[in-house]
Design an enzyme around this catalytic site. Structure first.
Site, PDB file in Angstrom:
ATOM      1  N   ARG A 145     -51.270   7.734  27.893  1.00 26.44           N
ATOM      2  CA  ARG A 145     -51.881   8.157  26.757  1.00 26.44           C
ATOM      3  C   ARG A 145     -50.508   8.478  25.841  1.00 26.44           C
ATOM      4  O   ARG A 145     -49.617   9.087  26.382  1.00 26.44           O
ATOM      5  CB  ARG A 145     -52.885   9.236  27.099  1.00 26.44           C
ATOM      6  CG  ARG A 145     -53.642   9.696  26.072  1.00 26.44           C
ATOM      7  CD  ARG A 145     -54.816   8.426  25.691  1.00 26.44           C
ATOM      8  NE  ARG A 145     -55.770   8.933  24.770  1.00 26.44           N
ATOM      9  CZ  ARG A 145     -56.438   8.175  23.783  1.00 26.44           C
ATOM     10  NH1 ARG A 145     -55.986   7.059  23.653  1.00 26.44           N
ATOM     11  NH2 ARG A 145     -57.314   8.862  23.128  1.00 26.44           N
ATOM     12  N   THR A 161     -60.122  -1.869  21.710  1.00 29.07           N
ATOM     13  CA  THR A 161     -59.664  -1.545  23.032  1.00 29.07           C
ATOM     14  C   THR A 161     -59.450  -2.765  23.622  1.00 29.07           C
ATOM     15  O   THR A 161     -60.046  -3.736  23.537  1.00 29.07           O
ATOM     16  CB  THR A 161     -60.041  -0.371  23.591  1.00 29.07           C
ATOM     17  OG1 THR A 161     -60.040   0.855  22.859  1.00 29.07           O
ATOM     18  CG2 THR A 161     -59.442   0.151  25.045  1.00 29.07           C
ATOM     19  N   THR A 211     -54.934   0.654  24.534  1.00 31.16           N
ATOM     20  CA  THR A 211     -55.563   0.666  23.038  1.00 31.16           C
ATOM     21  C   THR A 211     -54.387   0.918  22.107  1.00 31.16           C
ATOM     22  O   THR A 211     -53.220   1.847  22.385  1.00 31.16           O
ATOM     23  CB  THR A 211     -56.706   1.650  23.068  1.00 31.16           C
ATOM     24  OG1 THR A 211     -57.166   1.269  21.564  1.00 31.16           O
ATOM     25  CG2 THR A 211     -56.180   3.093  23.139  1.00 31.16           C
ATOM     26  N   ASN A 269     -56.041   2.271  19.375  1.00 32.01           N
ATOM     27  CA  ASN A 269     -57.132   2.737  18.591  1.00 32.01           C
ATOM     28  C   ASN A 269     -57.724   2.081  17.598  1.00 32.01           C
ATOM     29  O   ASN A 269     -58.402   0.856  17.983  1.00 32.01           O
ATOM     30  CB  ASN A 269     -56.724   4.219  17.837  1.00 32.01           C
ATOM     31  CG  ASN A 269     -57.674   5.334  17.673  1.00 32.01           C
ATOM     32  OD1 ASN A 269     -58.925   5.088  18.401  1.00 32.01           O
ATOM     33  ND2 ASN A 269     -57.534   6.075  16.419  1.00 32.01           N
ATOM     34  N   ASP A 303     -57.818  10.781  17.150  1.00 31.48           N
ATOM     35  CA  ASP A 303     -58.765  11.049  18.371  1.00 31.48           C
ATOM     36  C   ASP A 303     -58.502  12.338  18.966  1.00 31.48           C
ATOM     37  O   ASP A 303     -59.228  13.071  19.501  1.00 31.48           O
ATOM     38  CB  ASP A 303     -58.165  10.248  19.775  1.00 31.48           C
ATOM     39  CG  ASP A 303     -58.936   8.862  19.883  1.00 31.48           C
ATOM     40  OD1 ASP A 303     -59.720   8.640  18.808  1.00 31.48           O
ATOM     41  OD2 ASP A 303     -58.822   8.115  20.624  1.00 31.48           O
ATOM     42  N   SER A 326     -62.319   7.880  25.892  1.00 27.27           N
ATOM     43  CA  SER A 326     -63.477   7.359  26.858  1.00 27.27           C
ATOM     44  C   SER A 326     -63.094   6.498  27.508  1.00 27.27           C
ATOM     45  O   SER A 326     -63.789   5.708  28.407  1.00 27.27           O
ATOM     46  CB  SER A 326     -64.448   7.028  25.655  1.00 27.27           C
ATOM     47  OG  SER A 326     -65.117   7.865  25.063  1.00 27.27           O
ATOM     48  N   GLY A 357     -64.967  -0.474  23.749  1.00 25.84           N
ATOM     49  CA  GLY A 357     -66.044  -0.275  23.488  1.00 25.84           C
ATOM     50  C   GLY A 357     -66.525   1.215  22.699  1.00 25.84           C
ATOM     51  O   GLY A 357     -67.505   1.780  22.478  1.00 25.84           O
TER      52      GLY A 357
END
Length: 572
Positions: A109, A382, A400, A402, A424, A454, A473
């Site tokens: 991340r 994503t 992703t 974003n 985020d 998520s 999603g």
């Protein structure tokens, strides 16, 4: 943790609410199954584009394993699907190594730059400036995807990184045909891209999105991937290339420093493991909120004998489980390196029993009767891919940038767009971001922190069958994976699982969202009679990719979401 909410759930349990439902729970499940060391002898790959799927199979054919293939598929998607992911972004990599049974989770991340502080994203009135939070380099976190590929190749792969990146490098140089979704993503972000000459030069032709069917080439990205292949992390996070990134970002109003880039590292974390009715579910830990939410939902459902209920009542129970899990999912979670989280409490069967006791078997629970919290509504742009190799190694990868094409900002000569993952974070506590997220200190943009997500790559392991599943999603990722796992446990193959119509509830707004044909007209009426508000003809969402292995018949299946015509699942 919100002790009031636990107390309310506990009082409901002590009061005997829903005793009938609690008493008809299924019998105690058998010991959770494990995977054998031997594999199926062939491989399966499913991704959002057939070129990327073929790249993974190409690397497997050269002697690579699932982890080398994960690099090949991901890097190729960085070339051909920049709207959803790329080396200017990050992601999560859930891995299973067959030789020793190790399950691990690579957290790649993005991280907040050291100079991050909420007021940077505020307007003159102290409110969140949406443009600053989603457009341009101030919205970009430090990318994690390049470091993930270096980590994968060095610790888990069989091939040199140069061989795993070779298909993506070749495709970037030789080009590929522009397809409808690629063109539409550029058209959608056209006004933002036009702010920066390097973004226009990379993504537009004579000021317009490229024509569908035209050959698209990206030699700058090929050069960048070659640099990473030969120099590893130093080719991206240090030296001349890092200086180029930092200089351009700061010149355009961003806050990156060379120290921010040099400090980036992949975090290897312990996955969350759940047992549900004799199945073992291995899934994503924080900073993903997905595994915690899945755990709550499956723990709630484990107290019901679903076989005794008709479809409407099963849907009702699923929705109520979703409602309660989404109420909890974002309030308590953040970056596990910095935030102490009540994970054991949230995943406790006793906590789930209290939540279950508050569910009426025939009536919807209005969300405003539960303790208040406004959940996130995250970007859907994503990508996910799933892999099983011949030896039984598995990779579930969700990554992703974003928003569509991330921040829209390109550093000249690099070939990729930077993410806008800073949005985020709860950039200004108590104020909603562009997608409705209200949060506090646990998900604040502090130096080095990773924003909550998520993304929920997962494994589903039974006595005879195993599945590798995930999807894009946004905030609907978790419910899609939840429904997909339930369908797989019920015996459906990946080709059917990924195509099923979907429904979703996320606590607030207090609405059941449903794709066309998710419910029959009679089912919609029955749910409405229970008190659910149902939107039963929304647009479709997600782009799920799943592979499975039936160990009894030694059969592999690959299912790729028919909602995208370029998606591809193949067995080789």
């Amino acid at each position: 943790m919100n002790r009031l909410w636990i107390l309310l759930a506990g009082l409901a349990l002590l009061a005997g609410c829903n005793v009938t439902d609690a008493q008809d729970a299924s019998t105690t499940p058998s010991a959770a199954p494990s995977l054998p060391a031997s594999g199926p002898g062939k491989a399966a790959v499913a991704s959002s584009h057939r070129i990327a799927t073929d790249a993974g199979l190409e690397v497997l054919a050269k002697g690579g394993n699932a982890f080398d293939a994960a690099i090949a598929v991901g890097a190729t998607l960085a070339v051909i699907e920049p709207s959803s992911s790329g080396i200017g972004g990050g992601g999560f990599f859930l891995l299973h190594r067959a030789s020793d049974g190790k399950d691990t989770f690579l957290d790649a991340r993005e991280t907040a730059p050291a100079a991050s502080k909420g007021e940077l994203w505020a307007d003159a009135e102290g409110k969140l400036d949406r443009d600053k939070s989603i457009n341009g380099p101030l919205s970009a976190g430090i990318p994690g995807e390049p470091a993930a590929y270096v980590w994968l190749a060095g610790k888990y792969g069989k091939l040199p990184l140069s061989e795993s990146l070779a298909p993506a490098i070749r495709i970037a140089r030789e080009g590929f045909p522009v397809y409808a979704r690629f063109r539409a993503s550029i058209e959608r972000r056209k006004e933002v891209l036009q702010r920066w000459p390097a973004s226009v030069a990379l993504y537009m032709v004579d000021g317009e999105a490229p024509a569908e069917g035209a050959t698209w080439k990206n030699p700058d990205l090929a050069d960048t991937l070659e640099r990473i292949a030969s120099q590893g992390n130093d080719g991206f996070y240090k030296g001349e290339f890092a200086a180029k990134l930092v200089d351009a970002v700061r010149a355009a109003g961003g806050i990156w420093t060379l120290d921010d880039l040099a400090a980036y590292t992949v975090r290897e974390r312990e996955p969350i493991a759940l047992d549900y009715r004799g199945w073992r579910i291995v899934t994503s830990p924080p900073p993903s909120s997905g595994g915690i939410a899945l755990g709550e939902m499956f723990n709630i459902l484990s107290g019901y004998n679903l076989a005794k209920r008709d479809r409407v009542h099963r849907i009702h129970l699923n929705i109520e489980a979703m409602r309660r899990a989404y109420r909890d999912r974002a309030e308590y979670l953040g970056d596990p390196d910095y935030v102490e989280m009540p994970v054991a409490e949230l995943l406790s069967p006793l906590y789930a029993a209290g939540l279950r006791a508050s569910i009426h078997p025939e009536k919807a629970t209005p969300s405003d009767l539960l303790p208040g919290y406004i959940p996130p509504n995250e970007s859907e742009h994503t990508t996910h891919y799933s892999i099983i190799d011949a030896d039984g190694n598995m990779a579930a990868v969700t990554k992703t940038v974003n928003l569509t094409l991330g921040s829209g900002f390109v550093v000249a000569g690099t070939g990729f767009v930077l993410n806008n993952e800073m949005d985020d974070f709860a950039l200004l506590p108590g104020q909603p971001n562009a997608f409705g997220l209200v949060g506090g200190d646990a998900n604040a943009p502090k130096p080095g922190h990773r924003p909550l997500s998520s993304m929920t790559p997962s494994f589903v392991i039974g006595n005879d069958r195993v599945g590798v599943i995930g999807t894009p999603g946004g905030s609907r990722i978790i419910t899609m994976v939840f429904e997909g796992i339930l369908a797989f446990i019920d015996g459906e193959l990946p080709e059917k699982v990924v195509a099923n119509p979907r429904y979703h509830h996320q606590y607030l707004p207090d609405v059941v969202s449903a794709e066309p044909n998710a419910f029959t007209r009679e089912e919609t009426r029955a749910l409405q009679a229970m008190g659910h508000i149902v939107n039963d003809a929304e647009r479709t969402w997600g782009l799920m990719n799943m592979v499975s292995w039936d160990r009894k018949t030694n059969t592999l299946h690959a299912g790729s979401d028919p909602r995208e015509e370029m998606s591809s699942g193949k067995v080789q």
